[in-house]
Design a protein around this motif. Structure first.
Motif, PDB file in Angstrom:
ATOM      1  N   ILE A  84       0.820  -1.214   0.000  1.00 47.37           N
ATOM      2  CA  ILE A  84       0.000   0.000   0.000  1.00 47.37           C
ATOM      3  C   ILE A  84       0.852   1.260   0.000  1.00 47.37           C
ATOM      4  O   ILE A  84       0.520   2.220  -0.691  1.00 47.37           O
ATOM      5  CB  ILE A  84      -1.008  -0.014   1.166  1.00 47.37           C
ATOM      6  CG1 ILE A  84      -2.018   1.133   1.032  1.00 47.37           C
ATOM      7  CG2 ILE A  84      -0.320   0.002   2.519  1.00 47.37           C
ATOM      8  CD1 ILE A  84      -3.241   0.996   1.919  1.00 47.37           C
ATOM      9  N   LEU A  85       1.972   1.289   0.723  1.00 42.13           N
ATOM     10  CA  LEU A  85       2.883   2.438   0.729  1.00 42.13           C
ATOM     11  C   LEU A  85       4.319   1.934   0.738  1.00 42.13           C
ATOM     12  O   LEU A  85       4.634   0.966   1.437  1.00 42.13           O
ATOM     13  CB  LEU A  85       2.662   3.319   1.965  1.00 42.13           C
ATOM     14  CG  LEU A  85       1.398   4.182   2.032  1.00 42.13           C
ATOM     15  CD1 LEU A  85       1.301   4.834   3.413  1.00 42.13           C
ATOM     16  CD2 LEU A  85       1.404   5.252   0.943  1.00 42.13           C
ATOM     17  N   THR A  86       5.183   2.612  -0.014  1.00 45.39           N
ATOM     18  CA  THR A  86       6.606   2.290  -0.038  1.00 45.39           C
ATOM     19  C   THR A  86       7.398   3.517   0.398  1.00 45.39           C
ATOM     20  O   THR A  86       7.132   4.629  -0.062  1.00 45.39           O
ATOM     21  CB  THR A  86       7.063   1.871  -1.446  1.00 45.39           C
ATOM     22  OG1 THR A  86       6.376   0.680  -1.829  1.00 45.39           O
ATOM     23  CG2 THR A  86       8.565   1.608  -1.493  1.00 45.39           C
ATOM     24  N   VAL A  87       8.364   3.320   1.282  1.00 44.95           N
ATOM     25  CA  VAL A  87       9.241   4.416   1.688  1.00 44.95           C
ATOM     26  C   VAL A  87      10.227   4.692   0.545  1.00 44.95           C
ATOM     27  O   VAL A  87      11.030   3.829   0.196  1.00 44.95           O
ATOM     28  CB  VAL A  87      10.017   4.069   2.970  1.00 44.95           C
ATOM     29  CG1 VAL A  87      10.901   5.252   3.380  1.00 44.95           C
ATOM     30  CG2 VAL A  87       9.086   3.682   4.102  1.00 44.95           C
ATOM     31  N   VAL A  88      10.145   5.886  -0.048  1.00 44.99           N
ATOM     32  CA  VAL A  88      11.031   6.210  -1.165  1.00 44.99           C
ATOM     33  C   VAL A  88      12.125   7.192  -0.769  1.00 44.99           C
ATOM     34  O   VAL A  88      13.172   7.261  -1.438  1.00 44.99           O
ATOM     35  CB  VAL A  88      10.247   6.751  -2.377  1.00 44.99           C
ATOM     36  CG1 VAL A  88       9.358   5.667  -2.953  1.00 44.99           C
ATOM     37  CG2 VAL A  88       9.426   7.976  -2.019  1.00 44.99           C
ATOM     38  N   GLU A  89      11.937   7.953   0.304  1.00 43.79           N
ATOM     39  CA  GLU A  89      12.981   8.863   0.785  1.00 43.79           C
ATOM     40  C   GLU A  89      12.708   9.179   2.248  1.00 43.79           C
ATOM     41  O   GLU A  89      11.564   9.334   2.659  1.00 43.79           O
ATOM     42  CB  GLU A  89      13.018  10.155  -0.032  1.00 43.79           C
ATOM     43  CG  GLU A  89      14.167  11.069   0.323  1.00 43.79           C
ATOM     44  CD  GLU A  89      14.272  12.301  -0.563  1.00 43.79           C
ATOM     45  OE1 GLU A  89      15.283  13.021  -0.452  1.00 43.79           O
ATOM     46  OE2 GLU A  89      13.343  12.533  -1.369  1.00 43.79           O
ATOM     47  N   ASP A  90      13.789   9.270   3.024  1.00 43.74           N
ATOM     48  CA  ASP A  90      13.660   9.614   4.437  1.00 43.74           C
ATOM     49  C   ASP A  90      14.882  10.423   4.843  1.00 43.74           C
ATOM     50  O   ASP A  90      15.991   9.902   4.896  1.00 43.74           O
ATOM     51  CB  ASP A  90      13.544   8.345   5.289  1.00 43.74           C
ATOM     52  CG  ASP A  90      13.199   8.637   6.747  1.00 43.74           C
ATOM     53  OD1 ASP A  90      13.107   9.823   7.109  1.00 43.74           O
ATOM     54  OD2 ASP A  90      13.015   7.678   7.510  1.00 43.74           O
ATOM     55  N   THR A  91      14.684  11.724   5.107  1.00 46.90           N
ATOM     56  CA  THR A  91      15.808  12.586   5.474  1.00 46.90           C
ATOM     57  C   THR A  91      15.986  12.685   6.982  1.00 46.90           C
ATOM     58  O   THR A  91      16.865  13.395   7.457  1.00 46.90           O
ATOM     59  CB  THR A  91      15.636  13.998   4.883  1.00 46.90           C
ATOM     60  OG1 THR A  91      14.533  14.657   5.519  1.00 46.90           O
ATOM     61  CG2 THR A  91      15.412  13.949   3.383  1.00 46.90           C
ATOM     62  N   THR A  92      15.146  11.995   7.739  1.00 46.33           N
ATOM     63  CA  THR A  92      15.275  11.954   9.192  1.00 46.33           C
ATOM     64  C   THR A  92      16.298  10.887   9.575  1.00 46.33           C
ATOM     65  O   THR A  92      16.762  10.121   8.710  1.00 46.33           O
ATOM     66  CB  THR A  92      13.933  11.610   9.863  1.00 46.33           C
ATOM     67  OG1 THR A  92      13.687  10.198   9.759  1.00 46.33           O
ATOM     68  CG2 THR A  92      12.772  12.364   9.218  1.00 46.33           C
ATOM     69  N   PRO A  93      16.625  10.758  10.860  1.00 42.93           N
ATOM     70  CA  PRO A  93      17.487   9.638  11.280  1.00 42.93           C
ATOM     71  C   PRO A  93      16.834   8.260  11.154  1.00 42.93           C
ATOM     72  O   PRO A  93      17.452   7.250  11.493  1.00 42.93           O
ATOM     73  CB  PRO A  93      17.791   9.972  12.750  1.00 42.93           C
ATOM     74  CG  PRO A  93      17.629  11.447  12.848  1.00 42.93           C
ATOM     75  CD  PRO A  93      16.483  11.769  11.933  1.00 42.93           C
ATOM     76  N   GLY A  94      15.595   8.212  10.695  1.00 41.53           N
ATOM     77  CA  GLY A  94      14.947   6.917  10.458  1.00 41.53           C
ATOM     78  C   GLY A  94      14.249   6.342  11.664  1.00 41.53           C
ATOM     79  O   GLY A  94      13.939   5.143  11.689  1.00 41.53           O
TER      80      GLY A  94
END
Length: 204
Positions: A84-94
């Protein structure tokens, strides 16, 4: 982890402090959730736009990705085990949470709140009602930016977010969905650094 970048909320949609917002997202579009002030948890739900009985499920996702901390490339799945959703970018520490249920009136009563306290469960249902939809349940949310470390002995704790102002996570819709985002009003444990604030999001 990506190099830290920021995105400007000026052209983004507001998630008011302590409130929720729902929106339609087409398959292939990306939802970018911005931690505008760096200290705000955003409870996140996603439903199949054609079947509100199918929704993003943390239980099913953990079985699929075999981790508590989603990273770029990980795919969230539904209660019918569909992407349903894919993580494509994460600029946080995760640091995000996939364990904790949405806050509700019962939680605040146990914490000692007197009278009504804004909560993510009500925010979910009010946001859906605002676009003429209904969910008969409150699925466990993806708690973006929420910092709930798991210690070696299995214990949990509630800590302030570690994200910085303007950091964001982008999620690609793998089907036509309804997304609901709640700027968590929790101010009795430090998950929002005790000061709930607004957040923003973009759909591209």
């Amino acid at each position: 982890m990506n190099q830290i970048t920021q995105t400007d909320p000026a052209d983004a949609i507001l998630i008011p402090a302590r409130r929720g917002v729902a929106a339609y997202v087409q398959a292939g579009q990306t939802v970018t959730v911005i931690n505008t002030h760096g200290s705000q948890v955003v409870d996140t739900w996603a439903y199949n736009a054609k079947d509100m009985g199918e929704f993003m499920s943390m239980e099913h996702t953990r079985a699929a990705i075999l981790t508590l901390l989603p990273k770029e490339g990980d795919v969230f799945t539904t209660n019918k085990r569909q992407p349903i959703l894919t993580v494509v970018e994460d600029t946080t520490p995760g640091i995000h949470d996939t364990l904790i249920a949405a806050c509700d009136c019962h939680r605040y009563r146990q914490l000692g709140a007197v009278g009504y306290h804004d909560n993510c469960t009500d925010n979910l249902h009010q946001a859906l009602e605002a676009i003429a939809l209904e969910s008969t349940a409150t699925p466990s949310p993806l708690n973006l930016f929420m910092n709930v470390p798991v210690e070696n002995d299995g214990t949990l704790s509630f800590l302030p977010p570690v994200s910085k102002p303007g950091q964001f996570i982008s999620l690609r819709a793998e089907q036509d969905i309804v997304i609901v985002l709640s700027a968590c009003p929790q101010d009795m444990v430090p998950v929002n650094n005790m000061i709930p604030t607004e957040a923003h999001f973009k759909i591209r």
